[in-house]
Design a protein around this motif. Structure first.
Motif, mmCIF file in Angstrom:
data_model
loop_
_atom_site.group_PDB
_atom_site.id
_atom_site.type_symbol
_atom_site.label_atom_id
_atom_site.label_comp_id
_atom_site.label_asym_id
_atom_site.label_seq_id
_atom_site.Cartn_x
_atom_site.Cartn_y
_atom_site.Cartn_z
ATOM 1 N N PHE A 156 0.819 -1.215 0.000
ATOM 2 C CA PHE A 156 0.000 0.000 0.000
ATOM 3 C C PHE A 156 0.855 1.268 0.000
ATOM 4 O O PHE A 156 0.405 2.309 -0.479
ATOM 5 C CB PHE A 156 -0.963 -0.028 1.191
ATOM 6 C CG PHE A 156 -2.147 -0.926 0.972
ATOM 7 C CD1 PHE A 156 -3.315 -0.441 0.401
ATOM 8 C CD2 PHE A 156 -2.086 -2.276 1.292
ATOM 9 C CE1 PHE A 156 -4.400 -1.264 0.173
ATOM 10 C CE2 PHE A 156 -3.167 -3.114 1.067
ATOM 11 C CZ PHE A 156 -4.329 -2.611 0.507
ATOM 12 N N GLN A 157 2.075 1.192 0.526
ATOM 13 C CA GLN A 157 2.983 2.332 0.411
ATOM 14 C C GLN A 157 3.368 2.553 -1.048
ATOM 15 O O GLN A 157 3.392 3.697 -1.528
ATOM 16 C CB GLN A 157 4.250 2.083 1.254
ATOM 17 C CG GLN A 157 4.067 2.320 2.745
ATOM 18 C CD GLN A 157 5.339 2.034 3.525
ATOM 19 O OE1 GLN A 157 5.586 0.908 3.945
ATOM 20 N NE2 GLN A 157 6.161 3.051 3.692
ATOM 21 N N LEU A 158 3.680 1.463 -1.751
ATOM 22 C CA LEU A 158 3.987 1.574 -3.178
ATOM 23 C C LEU A 158 2.771 2.088 -3.952
ATOM 24 O O LEU A 158 2.903 2.898 -4.884
ATOM 25 C CB LEU A 158 4.426 0.220 -3.733
ATOM 26 C CG LEU A 158 5.771 -0.334 -3.235
ATOM 27 C CD1 LEU A 158 5.970 -1.762 -3.741
ATOM 28 C CD2 LEU A 158 6.910 0.544 -3.701
ATOM 29 N N GLY A 159 1.587 1.621 -3.574
ATOM 30 C CA GLY A 159 0.371 2.077 -4.235
ATOM 31 C C GLY A 159 0.163 3.583 -4.086
ATOM 32 O O GLY A 159 -0.230 4.268 -5.045
ATOM 33 N N LEU A 160 0.439 4.107 -2.887
ATOM 34 C CA LEU A 160 0.304 5.550 -2.661
ATOM 35 C C LEU A 160 1.292 6.340 -3.512
ATOM 36 O O LEU A 160 0.933 7.377 -4.100
ATOM 37 C CB LEU A 160 0.534 5.867 -1.183
ATOM 38 C CG LEU A 160 -0.662 5.687 -0.243
ATOM 39 C CD1 LEU A 160 -0.233 5.826 1.204
ATOM 40 C CD2 LEU A 160 -1.747 6.721 -0.567
ATOM 41 N N GLN A 161 2.534 5.878 -3.594
ATOM 42 C CA GLN A 161 3.538 6.590 -4.390
ATOM 43 C C GLN A 161 3.182 6.586 -5.873
ATOM 44 O O GLN A 161 3.366 7.590 -6.573
ATOM 45 C CB GLN A 161 4.921 5.965 -4.163
ATOM 46 C CG GLN A 161 5.471 6.189 -2.759
ATOM 47 C CD GLN A 161 6.927 5.783 -2.627
ATOM 48 O OE1 GLN A 161 7.627 5.588 -3.632
ATOM 49 N NE2 GLN A 161 7.409 5.665 -1.401
ATOM 50 N N MET A 162 2.656 5.456 -6.359
ATOM 51 C CA MET A 162 2.272 5.389 -7.763
ATOM 52 C C MET A 162 1.020 6.231 -8.049
ATOM 53 O O MET A 162 0.881 6.793 -9.139
ATOM 54 C CB MET A 162 2.042 3.936 -8.181
ATOM 55 C CG MET A 162 3.309 3.100 -8.234
ATOM 56 S SD MET A 162 4.549 3.743 -9.396
ATOM 57 C CE MET A 162 5.726 4.519 -8.273
ATOM 58 N N LEU A 163 0.120 6.324 -7.080
ATOM 59 C CA LEU A 163 -1.047 7.196 -7.250
ATOM 60 C C LEU A 163 -0.624 8.646 -7.455
ATOM 61 O O LEU A 163 -1.211 9.369 -8.286
ATOM 62 C CB LEU A 163 -1.963 7.089 -6.029
ATOM 63 C CG LEU A 163 -3.021 5.988 -6.031
ATOM 64 C CD1 LEU A 163 -3.776 5.990 -4.712
ATOM 65 C CD2 LEU A 163 -3.993 6.157 -7.196
ATOM 66 N N ASP A 164 0.395 9.088 -6.710
ATOM 67 C CA ASP A 164 0.888 10.466 -6.859
ATOM 68 C C ASP A 164 1.443 10.698 -8.258
ATOM 69 O O ASP A 164 1.154 11.732 -8.887
ATOM 70 C CB ASP A 164 1.977 10.744 -5.818
ATOM 71 C CG ASP A 164 1.443 10.705 -4.397
ATOM 72 O OD1 ASP A 164 0.226 10.882 -4.214
ATOM 73 O OD2 ASP A 164 2.246 10.480 -3.457
ATOM 74 N N VAL A 165 2.237 9.746 -8.762
ATOM 75 C CA VAL A 165 2.825 9.905 -10.098
ATOM 76 C C VAL A 165 1.740 9.880 -11.163
ATOM 77 O O VAL A 165 1.753 10.673 -12.125
ATOM 78 C CB VAL A 165 3.878 8.810 -10.368
ATOM 79 C CG1 VAL A 165 4.543 9.022 -11.721
ATOM 80 C CG2 VAL A 165 4.926 8.781 -9.276
ATOM 81 N N LEU A 166 0.783 8.961 -11.018
ATOM 82 C CA LEU A 166 -0.302 8.882 -12.005
ATOM 83 C C LEU A 166 -1.128 10.163 -12.029
ATOM 84 O O LEU A 166 -1.535 10.629 -13.100
ATOM 85 C CB LEU A 166 -1.197 7.678 -11.701
ATOM 86 C CG LEU A 166 -0.591 6.294 -11.971
ATOM 87 C CD1 LEU A 166 -1.576 5.196 -11.573
ATOM 88 C CD2 LEU A 166 -0.194 6.139 -13.440
ATOM 89 N N GLU A 167 -1.371 10.720 -10.860
ATOM 90 C CA GLU A 167 -2.136 11.979 -10.835
ATOM 91 C C GLU A 167 -1.376 13.085 -11.565
ATOM 92 O O GLU A 167 -1.991 13.897 -12.294
ATOM 93 C CB GLU A 167 -2.404 12.391 -9.393
ATOM 94 C CG GLU A 167 -3.302 13.638 -9.301
ATOM 95 C CD GLU A 167 -3.652 14.023 -7.878
ATOM 96 O OE1 GLU A 167 -4.454 14.972 -7.708
ATOM 97 O OE2 GLU A 167 -3.123 13.397 -6.935
ATOM 98 N N TYR A 168 -0.051 13.133 -11.394
ATOM 99 C CA TYR A 168 0.737 14.145 -12.103
ATOM 100 C C TYR A 168 0.683 13.917 -13.619
ATOM 101 O O TYR A 168 0.462 14.850 -14.399
ATOM 102 C CB TYR A 168 2.188 14.120 -11.623
ATOM 103 C CG TYR A 168 3.088 15.042 -12.410
ATOM 104 C CD1 TYR A 168 3.075 16.417 -12.173
ATOM 105 C CD2 TYR A 168 3.931 14.553 -13.411
ATOM 106 C CE1 TYR A 168 3.882 17.274 -12.912
ATOM 107 C CE2 TYR A 168 4.750 15.393 -14.149
ATOM 108 C CZ TYR A 168 4.719 16.763 -13.895
ATOM 109 O OH TYR A 168 5.510 17.612 -14.628
#
Length: 553
Positions: A156-168
């Motif tokens: 879930f930590q990796l999921g949060l980091q990837m969510l940030d990149v995808l939003e950008y």
């Protein structure tokens, strides 16, 4: 006339793209746009369409792992790196990344930046290259090293980091369309806890003004095990990026995806994904999958093809789960295997249960206990261990007593109060028979059981009937007045037989005498004693008591 030199033809991949021929280490690449020169270092990997080399400034003296940059090189006629370079030119500006981080209150973002681009010719072949920051290991390598299983908090930590990149990326009007562990790289030095999303070769610009229209020519693009249902139809979307992220997280938790055995049949994989997403809750049979991921998939099902994702809602799902695990998004990433949860923890036997052991079996079997018993002989020596290995009668593995743990055996059998089954162990009954003192050899006195007085009288050192004791002061002179009265420390019986008193007249030297009186001096002279051989004493002649019993007569 010399023949025409043929150019080194690059190898062609199955997908139709050419792989570049190896570029020698130390070759210098000139960047005409940024006016820089880069020196090629050792190769650090091969991508889907080209090779990646370590690199440094031509003026620096970098060696080994000191190369701070990575150069991605592909043949000029390939298309993916051209797409990626254009994506970096439009979206990897440092100022734009900093503004996004400030608006979202982020301390780091897994969006890489670039440092140069251009074309390079080597051995008659023209290449296209892109210079980026160098990163560490990829998540897929860490996943395989951990036995294909991550801890849920790490997932879930990796999921949060990837969510940030995808939003950008989505805010810039693009979709990535190829999220996977091989494209997620750990940062180096200060950014070791940040994962960066790379490889934008399949990045596609969103068609915001056009309706969702499947394109058979682009169907099944991407990595087949993670490709979204929209990408299977040929139209990558923002909700498709979230779906791909969900598939990665599911694989990190369970080890494999349901359709991994059918990857050679894209249409079969597509139909299996459709069936999976229709009823996610019943499709996920693994109990290790948290509720937060199931709700994430269910939210994706509610989205429309062109809908912008609700990133706040997705973040809250992931962050709430991390709170239950005592973690935050900034906690250190731990890429260790997931701990398997057993259905019930077996309790270890209590002290009282371990101490309750039946000391002796009714049939008097010759089997020993699993634990050593404290048994000693009468002379204080511990007996040697004999017999076969322990045999446990009651086959209860949960309450089995470890071998190393010692068990104290009590004489009293206490009634059991615990609900746990007792360990029944067969114990060998040890009988110790009294050992009699063996008879002595000829001309040999048995001194093992003699008293101090007997040792004095019957010493094997001198084969005579008398022996001088060292505690007797032989220097004491026995005079006429000492025949009846003896000193406490003297040994009269010794002097009677071993010594004699002679009267010897001694003439003094001629001197001037005051008188003609003669003096009688008594001297102690040692008497020669002839040794008399006596028959050796038998052990029966000695009143010895062995182990509380007299020897047989």
């Amino acid at each position: 006339m010399a023949g025409r030199v043929k150019k080194a033809a690059p190898k062609r991949k199955a997908a139709g793209y050419k792989m570049p021929a190896p570029i020698p280490t130390g070759e210098v690449i000139k960047d005409n746009i940024f006016k820089k020169e880069w020196r090629i270092g050792p190769s650090i990997g091969v991508g889907g369409f080209g090779e990646i080399y370590s690199a440094c400034d031509h003026t620096s003296k970098a060696k080994g792992s000191d190369y701070p940059y990575a150069i991605k090189i592909e043949p000029h006629e390939n298309g993916p790196l051209f797409v990626e370079i254009n994506f970096y030119l439009r979206n990897a500006n440092k100022d734009d990344i900093a503004k996004f981080m400030q608006s979202k209150k982020l301390t780091s973002l897994g969006m890489p930046t670039y440092f140069g681009k251009g074309t390079h010719e080597s051995k008659g072949v023209t290449y296209r290259y892109l210079v980026m920051e160098r990163f560490g290991k990829d998540v897929w390598s860490l996943f395989t090293e951990a036995g294909k299983s991550f801890q849920p908090a790490t997932v879930f930590q990796l999921g949060l980091q990837m969510l940030d990149v995808l939003e950008y990326i989505h805010s810039r009007g693009y979709v990535h369309a190829d999220l996977k562990g091989a494209n997620m790289l750990l940062g180096l030095k200060k950014a070791k806890n940040q994962v960066y999303l790379v490889d934008f070769g399949l990045a596609t610009r969103l068609k915001e003004d056009q309706p969702f229209t499947p394109d058979p020519k682009s169907a099944h693009n991407g990595t087949i095990e993670y490709t979204s249902r929209d990408a299977h139809l040929g139209e990558p979307t923002m909700r498709g990026d979230l779906e791909i992220l969900g598939y990665n997280m599911l694989q990190w938790l369970t080890g494999e995806l349901p359709w991994e055995k059918s990857l050679k049949q894209p249409k079969t994989v597509q139909s299996m994904k459709e069936a999976f997403m229709k009823n996610v809750r019943s499709s996920i049979k693994d109990s290790n999958v948290p509720e937060a991921l199931i709700k994430f998939f269910e939210y994706i099902n509610t989205m429309k093809p062109k809908e912008v994702p609700d990133y706040k809602k997705c973040r809250k799902l992931f962050e709430d789960y991390l709170k239950t695990e005592g973690k935050t998004r900034n906690s250190t990433l731990e890429f260790s295997p997931m701990k398997a949860k057993s259905p019930g923890k077996a309790r270890s036997p209590t002290k009282a249960a371990r101490s309750r052991v039946i000391a002796e079996d009714s049939d008097g079997s010759d089997e020993e206990s699993e634990e050593p018993l404290k048994v000693t002989k009468q002379n204080g020596e511990a007996p040697k261990k004999r017999g076969r290995k322990p045999k446990v009668v009651d086959a209860d593995t949960e309450n089995e007593v470890p071998e190393k743990e010692k068990v104290k055996v009590t004489k009293k059998i206490v009634k059991r109060k615990s609900s746990e089954p007792a360990v029944l162990v067969k114990v060998k009954k040890t009988k110790l028979n009294p050992v009699a003192t063996p008879p002595a050899k000829d001309n040999h006195s048995n001194i093992a059981t003699q008293t101090s007085i007997e040792k004095l009288r019957y010493s094997p050192r001198v084969n005579s009937s008398r022996h001088v004791s060292f505690d007797s002061p032989i220097s004491e002179i026995v005079g006429e007045n000492h025949k009846d009265s003896r000193s406490i420390n003297s040994s009269g019986d010794i002097f009677d037989d071993s010594f004699t008193i002679k009267e010897v007249k001694v003439k003094k030297p001629r001197r001037k005498l005051l008188s003609n009186e003669e003096v009688v001096v008594k001297r102690v002279v040692r008497k020669k004693v002839t040794a008399v051989k006596k028959p050796g004493r038998s052990w029966k002649d000695t009143p010895t008591v062995v182990n509380g019993r007299s020897p047989p007569k």
